[in-house]
Enzyme design. Sequence first.
Site, PDB file in Angstrom:
ATOM      1  N   HIS A 195      50.743  -2.214 -17.150  1.00 30.76           N
ATOM      2  CA  HIS A 195      50.647  -1.467 -15.449  1.00 30.76           C
ATOM      3  C   HIS A 195      49.063  -2.118 -15.050  1.00 30.76           C
ATOM      4  O   HIS A 195      48.668  -2.896 -13.596  1.00 30.76           O
ATOM      5  CB  HIS A 195      50.253  -0.273 -15.871  1.00 30.76           C
ATOM      6  CG  HIS A 195      50.393   0.423 -13.975  1.00 30.76           C
ATOM      7  ND1 HIS A 195      50.760   1.063 -13.389  1.00 30.76           N
ATOM      8  CD2 HIS A 195      48.350   0.352 -14.341  1.00 30.76           C
ATOM      9  CE1 HIS A 195      49.927   1.659 -12.353  1.00 30.76           C
ATOM     10  NE2 HIS A 195      49.251   1.107 -12.660  1.00 30.76           N
ATOM     11  N   GLU A 196      48.606  -2.083 -15.994  1.00 28.81           N
ATOM     12  CA  GLU A 196      46.578  -2.696 -15.604  1.00 28.81           C
ATOM     13  C   GLU A 196      46.530  -4.191 -15.661  1.00 28.81           C
ATOM     14  O   GLU A 196      45.225  -4.547 -14.494  1.00 28.81           O
ATOM     15  CB  GLU A 196      46.175  -2.580 -17.210  1.00 28.81           C
ATOM     16  CG  GLU A 196      45.829  -0.627 -17.092  1.00 28.81           C
ATOM     17  CD  GLU A 196      45.582  -0.025 -15.359  1.00 28.81           C
ATOM     18  OE1 GLU A 196      44.806  -0.443 -15.351  1.00 28.81           O
ATOM     19  OE2 GLU A 196      45.706   1.314 -15.458  1.00 28.81           O
TER      20      GLU A 196
END
Length: 288
Positions: free
Chosen positions: A143-144
């Site tokens: 996600h990051e």
Amino acid sequence: MKRVVLFLITNLAVMIVLGVVLSILMSVFGISNRSLGGILMISTVFGFGGALISLFMSKWMAKKSTGAYVIEQPRNETEHWLMTTVARQAEQVGIKMPEVAIYDSPEMNAFATGPSKNNSLVAVSTGLMHNMTRDEAEAVLAHEVSHVANGDMVTLTLIQGVVNTFVIFISKVLAGIVDNFLNSDEEGENSGGSWTYFIFDMIFQIIFGILASVVVAYFSRKREFAADSGAAQLVGAHKMRAALERLRTNHESQLEGSMMAFGIASGKSIADMFASHPPLEQRINALK
């Protein structure tokens, strides 16, 4: 206290730098700070300038405010796994390997920051590493990394700069109109120089600043859905859903500013339209 002092010192330094830049520009172009052109220049310098400086300082600020430890040489198996996982994901999305860091916090969270796709930082909390499975943590990292690959830091900085500029410009113009109206019978009173001007300028900036935060929050929520989707493509939707499900039991986020905007979880908001992240239920359903 450390965060507050760092915030105050940094913002004071930024204001001084922007003030010097503005003074030079005004002198070079011969623009009065009370003309529309002068007000627009002031608004642009402080609106965009502040946002851009914050972007370029974002990695340094994140490390200092969270006390994050940047992994240079892995000291144990967990740090080695973090480095190899981020390296693999970065290669998959075609970006330069971000710095990887760990910060001490009981909450399950992580964030990405940095001035560009190829100059970024991905940090995870100790609470995340202790309470999530490897599959769930892998999804959070994805996600990051997706935030970085999507250029979300730059995108939201530009949006923030635009809305800041509009807020400052409109507030000063309206404050000038109100000031002229209230002081129209006073001789020698110049627009922009009275106490009423400064008071109404502050009032308008607060009001329009609140409205502007709704706009920024809207775009931030859109980027969260995109980052979830990117993570699902990297590691599988089932892992991303499992990570989001795990966050239901999370501590409230202690991250602030851009770190909160690009974290996997965020603090509670008084209303959905002010929240930087969509509700977990919506994010989970979007992945189904």
